[in-house]
Design an enzyme around this catalytic site. Structure first.
Site, short mmCIF file in Angstrom:
data_model
loop_
_atom_site.label_atom_id
_atom_site.label_comp_id
_atom_site.label_asym_id
_atom_site.label_seq_id
_atom_site.Cartn_x
_atom_site.Cartn_y
_atom_site.Cartn_z
N ARG A 170 0.97 -1.14 0.03
CA ARG A 170 0.06 0.05 -0.05
C ARG A 170 0.76 1.30 0.03
O ARG A 170 1.69 1.61 0.93
CB ARG A 170 -0.92 0.00 1.27
CG ARG A 170 -1.84 1.37 1.28
CD ARG A 170 -2.74 1.37 2.57
NE ARG A 170 -3.99 0.49 2.03
CZ ARG A 170 -4.91 0.76 2.71
NH1 ARG A 170 -5.31 1.36 3.61
NH2 ARG A 170 -5.99 -0.23 2.18
N HIS A 173 -7.79 0.21 -6.00
CA HIS A 173 -7.87 -0.79 -4.85
C HIS A 173 -8.60 -1.85 -5.32
O HIS A 173 -9.90 -1.98 -4.71
CB HIS A 173 -8.93 0.32 -3.85
CG HIS A 173 -8.68 -0.13 -2.38
ND1 HIS A 173 -7.93 -1.08 -2.12
CD2 HIS A 173 -9.24 0.09 -1.25
CE1 HIS A 173 -8.05 -1.42 -0.70
NE2 HIS A 173 -9.02 -0.41 -0.20
N GLN A 190 -10.35 -4.23 -2.74
CA GLN A 190 -11.61 -4.00 -1.91
C GLN A 190 -12.78 -4.34 -2.87
O GLN A 190 -13.83 -4.82 -2.59
CB GLN A 190 -11.78 -2.46 -1.83
CG GLN A 190 -13.01 -1.86 -1.21
CD GLN A 190 -13.49 -2.30 0.14
OE1 GLN A 190 -12.38 -2.40 0.81
NE2 GLN A 190 -14.48 -2.95 0.48
N ASP A 213 -17.36 6.97 -0.99
CA ASP A 213 -16.00 6.77 -0.23
C ASP A 213 -15.59 8.19 0.48
O ASP A 213 -16.55 9.24 0.16
CB ASP A 213 -14.89 6.48 -1.08
CG ASP A 213 -13.50 6.01 -0.66
OD1 ASP A 213 -13.61 5.94 0.90
OD2 ASP A 213 -12.66 5.96 -1.06
N CYS A 272 -16.37 1.47 1.57
CA CYS A 272 -15.10 0.58 1.71
C CYS A 272 -14.60 0.68 3.44
O CYS A 272 -13.89 -0.13 3.78
CB CYS A 272 -13.93 0.89 0.75
SG CYS A 272 -13.10 2.45 0.82
N ARG A 310 -13.75 -8.64 3.08
CA ARG A 310 -12.09 -8.59 2.68
C ARG A 310 -11.40 -9.87 2.83
O ARG A 310 -10.43 -10.37 2.34
CB ARG A 310 -11.48 -7.53 3.43
CG ARG A 310 -12.01 -6.10 3.22
CD ARG A 310 -11.79 -5.64 1.54
NE ARG A 310 -10.36 -5.54 1.38
CZ ARG A 310 -9.46 -4.60 1.77
NH1 ARG A 310 -10.00 -3.30 2.29
NH2 ARG A 310 -8.40 -4.75 1.37
N1 CP Z 1 -11.12 -0.15 3.08
C1 CP Z 1 -9.89 -0.36 3.32
O1 CP Z 1 -9.12 -0.52 2.56
O2 CP Z 1 -9.52 -0.31 4.71
P1 CP Z 1 -8.29 0.20 5.42
O3 CP Z 1 -7.69 1.33 4.88
O4 CP Z 1 -8.52 0.06 7.09
O5 CP Z 1 -7.41 -0.88 4.90
#
Ligand code: CP
Length: 304
Positions: free
Chosen positions: A108, A135, A138, A222, A262, A290
């Site tokens: 990430r 992403h 997700q 989001d 998300c 997830r």
């Molecule tokens: N939705 C998501 O990726 O959550 P985090 O940022 O907590 O990993």
């Protein structure tokens, strides 16, 4: 470390074919049932994942770490401050080193180009754990959640309301891969990347949040200020004010519509104080999936 003669990466949804994505969701459903039945399933015994998380995470970190554990493997968290990532070791060098020690890397970071550079230099599968552009993990959970509650998402209508950023981009890719109709409502200066939007005929911009949501089977939003937008929160709250999702907005959708986010959410901004708890909201199931969808992804990448 097991040899990976033909490694695959998952940097965007376009790294898997539509058929493979359907297979991943089917497998996620099977793995979820095994977990809920208490069945031990450990095909990744002896395997290790490195989680290179240069931005905060709760869901992605926990779901990958628990997923690897449940599959019999192990996951290592590599934060920026306590590794050489924070002292400027190059992406390509780090990719080559980690490839000699672990079986898969989750990354990430803000720049999609950094994830792509890592993957080019790694001989092991690399998973995009979120960038400013994409992403994809997700979306596996989102599609799994929709399909377990409403059946195939193919041919359905999805509304994306809010910032045309990484989640919106990933929904555009998803509309192409799963062949659903996507209506996007964003403020004028926060529309999705034109090239990503032009990559499919299934996604269209509309003028208002209400127009996007009308007759939608699924409504998605989001946060208004994602990671990378620090310091813009006040301006964005004003700009996005007409894009808040509330029960009243969901009333314009189909009567059996679902609502996803998300998470983490900012109640009082992109969602009002209560809509996350509305019966149409499936955000908690979405977060839980997830775990199962990423276990399917780990199997897909490591058991080939
Ligand atoms: N939705 C998501 O990726 O959550 P985090 O940022 O907590 O990993």
């Amino acid at each position: 470390m097991a040899p990976q003669p033909t490694k695959r990466d998952f940097l965007s949804l376009l790294d898997a074919s539509p058929e493979e994505l359907v297979g991943l969701i089917d497998r996620a459903r099977v793995l979820k049932a095994k977990t809920l039945n208490g069945e031990l399933h450990q095909p990744l015994k002896g395997r290790t994942a490195a989680m290179v998380l240069q931005l905060n995470s709760t869901r992605t970190r926990v779901s990958f770490e628990v997923g690897m554990h449940q599959l019999g493997g192990h996951a290592i968290f590599l934060g920026t401050q306590d590794t050489q990532f924070g002292r400027g070791e190059s992406i390509s060098d780090a990719a080559r080193v980690l490839s000699t020690m672990v079986d898969v890397v989750l990354i990430r970071t803000l720049e999609q180009a950094d994830v792509e550079e890592f993957a080019r230099n790694a001989s092991i599968p690399v998973i995009n754990g979120m960038t400013a552009r994409q992403h994809p993990c997700q979306l596996l959970a989102d599609v799994q959640t929709f399909e377990e509650m409403r059946g195939p998402i193919q041919g359905k209508t999805v509304a994306f309301v809010g910032d045309g950023y990484n989640m919106c981009h990933t929904y555009i890719n998803a509309s192409n891969q799963w062949n659903f109709n996507l209506k996007i409502a964003c403020p004028e200066d926060y529309q999705p990347d034109a090239q990503i939007l032009a990559s499919t005929n299934n996604a269209n911009l509309v003028e208002t949040a209400r127009e996007a949501v009308e007759n939608a089977d699924l409504v998605v939003t989001d946060v208004w200020s994602s990671m990378g937008h620090e310091g813009q929160e006040r301006d964005r709250r004003a700009t996005f004010a007409d894009y808040q999702v509330s029960e009243t907005l969901l009333d314009f959708a189909r009567s059996d519509t679902l609502f996803m986010h998300c998470l983490p959410a900012h109640r009082g901004e992109e969602v009002n104080e209560t809509v996350l708890d509305d019966p149409r909201s499936v955000v908690w199931q979405e977060a839980g999936n997830r775990l199962h969808s990423q276990k399917a992804l780990l199997e897909f990448l490591l058991l080939r």
